[in-house]
Design a protein around this motif. Structure first.
Motif, PDB file in Angstrom:
ATOM      1  N   ARG A  13     -15.917   4.082  29.290  1.00  0.00           N
ATOM      2  CA  ARG A  13     -16.950   3.870  30.283  1.00  0.00           C
ATOM      3  C   ARG A  13     -16.601   4.783  31.457  1.00  0.00           C
ATOM      4  O   ARG A  13     -15.481   5.277  31.531  1.00  0.00           O
ATOM      5  N   LYS A  81     -17.547 -14.131  26.491  1.00  0.00           N
ATOM      6  CA  LYS A  81     -17.219 -15.520  26.144  1.00  0.00           C
ATOM      7  C   LYS A  81     -17.936 -15.927  24.847  1.00  0.00           C
ATOM      8  O   LYS A  81     -18.982 -15.350  24.514  1.00  0.00           O
ATOM      9  N   GLY A 107     -14.036 -12.131  23.498  1.00  0.00           N
ATOM     10  CA  GLY A 107     -12.925 -11.329  24.024  1.00  0.00           C
ATOM     11  C   GLY A 107     -11.792 -12.155  24.592  1.00  0.00           C
ATOM     12  O   GLY A 107     -10.979 -11.634  25.362  1.00  0.00           O
ATOM     13  N   PHE A 133     -14.660  -5.883  27.541  1.00  0.00           N
ATOM     14  CA  PHE A 133     -13.595  -6.618  28.238  1.00  0.00           C
ATOM     15  C   PHE A 133     -13.626  -6.322  29.732  1.00  0.00           C
ATOM     16  O   PHE A 133     -12.811  -6.843  30.479  1.00  0.00           O
ATOM     17  N   GLY A 134     -14.493  -5.396  30.174  1.00  0.00           N
ATOM     18  CA  GLY A 134     -14.442  -4.907  31.555  1.00  0.00           C
ATOM     19  C   GLY A 134     -13.511  -3.705  31.622  1.00  0.00           C
ATOM     20  O   GLY A 134     -12.574  -3.582  30.828  1.00  0.00           O
ATOM     21  N   ALA A 135     -13.823  -2.785  32.570  1.00  0.00           N
ATOM     22  CA  ALA A 135     -13.007  -1.572  32.720  1.00  0.00           C
ATOM     23  C   ALA A 135     -11.849  -1.875  33.669  1.00  0.00           C
ATOM     24  O   ALA A 135     -12.020  -2.631  34.616  1.00  0.00           O
ATOM     25  N   ARG A 137      -9.636  -2.330  31.119  1.00  0.00           N
ATOM     26  CA  ARG A 137      -8.922  -2.951  29.996  1.00  0.00           C
ATOM     27  C   ARG A 137      -9.527  -2.564  28.648  1.00  0.00           C
ATOM     28  O   ARG A 137      -8.825  -2.279  27.677  1.00  0.00           O
ATOM     29  N   GLY A 158     -18.336  -2.890  29.351  1.00  0.00           N
ATOM     30  CA  GLY A 158     -18.280  -3.749  30.541  1.00  0.00           C
ATOM     31  C   GLY A 158     -18.986  -5.077  30.355  1.00  0.00           C
ATOM     32  O   GLY A 158     -18.785  -5.773  29.370  1.00  0.00           O
ATOM     33  N   GLY A 159     -19.857  -5.407  31.308  1.00  0.00           N
ATOM     34  CA  GLY A 159     -20.538  -6.699  31.267  1.00  0.00           C
ATOM     35  C   GLY A 159     -21.834  -6.679  30.479  1.00  0.00           C
ATOM     36  O   GLY A 159     -22.665  -7.585  30.617  1.00  0.00           O
ATOM     37  N   ASP A 162     -23.076  -9.806  28.624  1.00  0.00           N
ATOM     38  CA  ASP A 162     -23.575 -10.865  29.522  1.00  0.00           C
ATOM     39  C   ASP A 162     -25.025 -10.590  29.915  1.00  0.00           C
ATOM     40  O   ASP A 162     -25.843 -11.491  30.014  1.00  0.00           O
ATOM     41  N   ARG A 185     -25.005  -6.949  41.922  1.00  0.00           N
ATOM     42  CA  ARG A 185     -23.976  -7.792  41.317  1.00  0.00           C
ATOM     43  C   ARG A 185     -23.088  -8.432  42.377  1.00  0.00           C
ATOM     44  O   ARG A 185     -22.697  -9.587  42.261  1.00  0.00           O
ATOM     45  N   ARG A 192     -15.799 -12.972  43.584  1.00  0.00           N
ATOM     46  CA  ARG A 192     -15.054 -12.272  42.530  1.00  0.00           C
ATOM     47  C   ARG A 192     -15.098 -10.755  42.723  1.00  0.00           C
ATOM     48  O   ARG A 192     -14.149 -10.050  42.425  1.00  0.00           O
ATOM     49  N   ARG A 196     -13.417  -5.420  44.462  1.00  0.00           N
ATOM     50  CA  ARG A 196     -13.664  -4.340  43.505  1.00  0.00           C
ATOM     51  C   ARG A 196     -14.679  -3.339  44.044  1.00  0.00           C
ATOM     52  O   ARG A 196     -14.472  -2.138  44.018  1.00  0.00           O
ATOM     53  N   TYR A 197     -15.788  -3.862  44.578  1.00  0.00           N
ATOM     54  CA  TYR A 197     -16.857  -2.948  44.973  1.00  0.00           C
ATOM     55  C   TYR A 197     -16.674  -2.381  46.373  1.00  0.00           C
ATOM     56  O   TYR A 197     -16.837  -1.184  46.579  1.00  0.00           O
TER      57      TYR A 197
HETATM   58  N1  UDP Z   1     -13.886 -10.518  29.288  1.00  0.00           N
HETATM   59  C1  UDP Z   1     -13.328 -10.714  28.032  1.00  0.00           C
HETATM   60  N2  UDP Z   1     -12.024 -11.078  27.923  1.00  0.00           N
HETATM   61  C2  UDP Z   1     -11.217 -11.223  29.015  1.00  0.00           C
HETATM   62  C3  UDP Z   1     -11.773 -10.984  30.300  1.00  0.00           C
HETATM   63  C4  UDP Z   1     -13.120 -10.640  30.392  1.00  0.00           C
HETATM   64  O1  UDP Z   1     -14.026 -10.585  27.021  1.00  0.00           O
HETATM   65  O2  UDP Z   1     -10.039 -11.542  28.831  1.00  0.00           O
HETATM   66  C5  UDP Z   1     -15.299 -10.170  29.390  1.00  0.00           C
HETATM   67  C6  UDP Z   1     -16.096 -11.041  30.342  1.00  0.00           C
HETATM   68  O3  UDP Z   1     -16.487 -12.255  29.711  1.00  0.00           O
HETATM   69  C7  UDP Z   1     -17.271 -10.127  30.654  1.00  0.00           C
HETATM   70  C8  UDP Z   1     -16.647  -8.735  30.585  1.00  0.00           C
HETATM   71  O4  UDP Z   1     -15.393  -8.886  29.942  1.00  0.00           O
HETATM   72  O5  UDP Z   1     -18.251 -10.254  29.649  1.00  0.00           O
HETATM   73  C9  UDP Z   1     -16.321  -8.134  31.951  1.00  0.00           C
HETATM   74  O6  UDP Z   1     -17.414  -7.785  32.567  1.00  0.00           O
HETATM   75  P1  UDP Z   1     -17.365  -7.108  34.009  1.00  0.00           P
HETATM   76  O7  UDP Z   1     -18.708  -7.344  34.562  1.00  0.00           O
HETATM   77  O8  UDP Z   1     -16.185  -7.557  34.810  1.00  0.00           O
HETATM   78  O9  UDP Z   1     -17.137  -5.562  33.605  1.00  0.00           O
HETATM   79  P2  UDP Z   1     -17.684  -4.223  34.301  1.00  0.00           P
HETATM   80  O10 UDP Z   1     -19.086  -3.993  33.765  1.00  0.00           O
HETATM   81  O11 UDP Z   1     -17.683  -4.441  35.770  1.00  0.00           O
HETATM   82  O12 UDP Z   1     -16.705  -3.188  33.819  1.00  0.00           O
END
Ligand code: UDP
Length: 219
Positions: A13, A81, A107, A133-135, A137, A158-159, A162, A185, A192, A196-197
């Motif tokens: 990403r 989730k 995840g 998992f989110g960036a 990770r 990322g999200g 969701d 967001r 939360r 970050r932002y």
């Molecule tokens: N998540 C996961 N396992 C974890 C922690 C987070 O699957 O141990 C998922 C969380 O449920 C969400 C996503 O990772 O769906 C993180 O989204 P976030 O909006 O933080 O990511 P971004 O789009 O900002 O990178």
């Protein structure tokens, strides 16, 4: 790309340029390019290229789901989730009924469970892996495990799950188009996301300006 016969390809990403120590993604798998859908994409594009080509604003994930529709290639959805994964599968069935989903898993797993997760993905014989998992990770995970999964193309999203499942409301289209989804967001989950932002964006923009002024170009 899906007919690619060489080593696996990971698409990180948009790299989090606000991180002081960016993860060394792509060290064991090939980073073919970055998705330009993350925060800061418009600032970066304007500073370095003067314009944002319209195509780059389209979500690569949507493109992939559409490209796979009606083919024998399949997707594996990893992350988010359990309740979100279930809703996501239902959402896929409605919006991408002709896209094969070889498997899906939430995840939230321990390190002990990780070999089983990798084995499940390998057994599914999926062609494309989306990791939520989110960036950063997700990108580190892909870099470390893509080869073991046997998947040819992986991407951190990322999200996204969701959003697709309806778990988190998305910003209106015009807000997304001007690159301000992060602000939307933030208003939804200020506790939360404020660090970050708000802190991350300042560092991110400072680094971009530094690269612009010093003539360093990161791709
Ligand atoms: N998540 C996961 N396992 C974890 C922690 C987070 O699957 O141990 C998922 C969380 O449920 C969400 C996503 O990772 O769906 C993180 O989204 P976030 O909006 O933080 O990511 P971004 O789009 O900002 O990178």
């Amino acid at each position: 790309v899906l007919e690619f016969r060489g080593s696996s390809i990971a698409i990180p990403r948009a790299l989090d340029l606000s991180s002081a120590r960016p993860p060394r993604v792509g060290t064991r798998s090939t980073a073919a390019g970055t998705s330009t859908t993350g925060r800061g994409r418009i600032a970066a594009a304007i500073l370095f290229r003067g314009a944002v080509p319209e195509g780059e604003l389209a979500r690569l994930e949507n493109f992939l789901c559409e490209a796979l529709a009606g083919t024998d290639k399949s997707l594996y959805l990893l992350g988010a989730k359990p309740v979100v994964v279930a809703a996501l599968r239902a959402w896929m069935a409605v919006y991408y009924p002709h896209t094969r989903v070889a498997g899906a898993r939430n995840g939230y797993f321990t390190q002990d469970e990780e070999p089983q997760v990798i084995a499940d993905i390998a057994a599914s014989k999926a062609d494309v892996l989306l990791v939520a998992f989110g960036a950063p990770r997700q990108d580190v995970w892909v870099a470390e495990h893509l080869q073991a999964t046997g998947v040819k193309l992986a991407m951190g999203v990322g999200g996204l799950f969701d959003y697709y499942s309806g778990n988190i409301p998305r910003a209106p289209q015009w807000v997304r188009e001007i690159g301000m989804e992060w602000a939307f967001r933030l208003s939804q989950e200020p506790r939360r996301l404020w660090k970050r932002y708000l802190c991350g964006n300042v560092v991110f923009l400072s680094r971009l300006m530094w690269w612009k002024l010093s003539g360093t170009r990161k791709t």
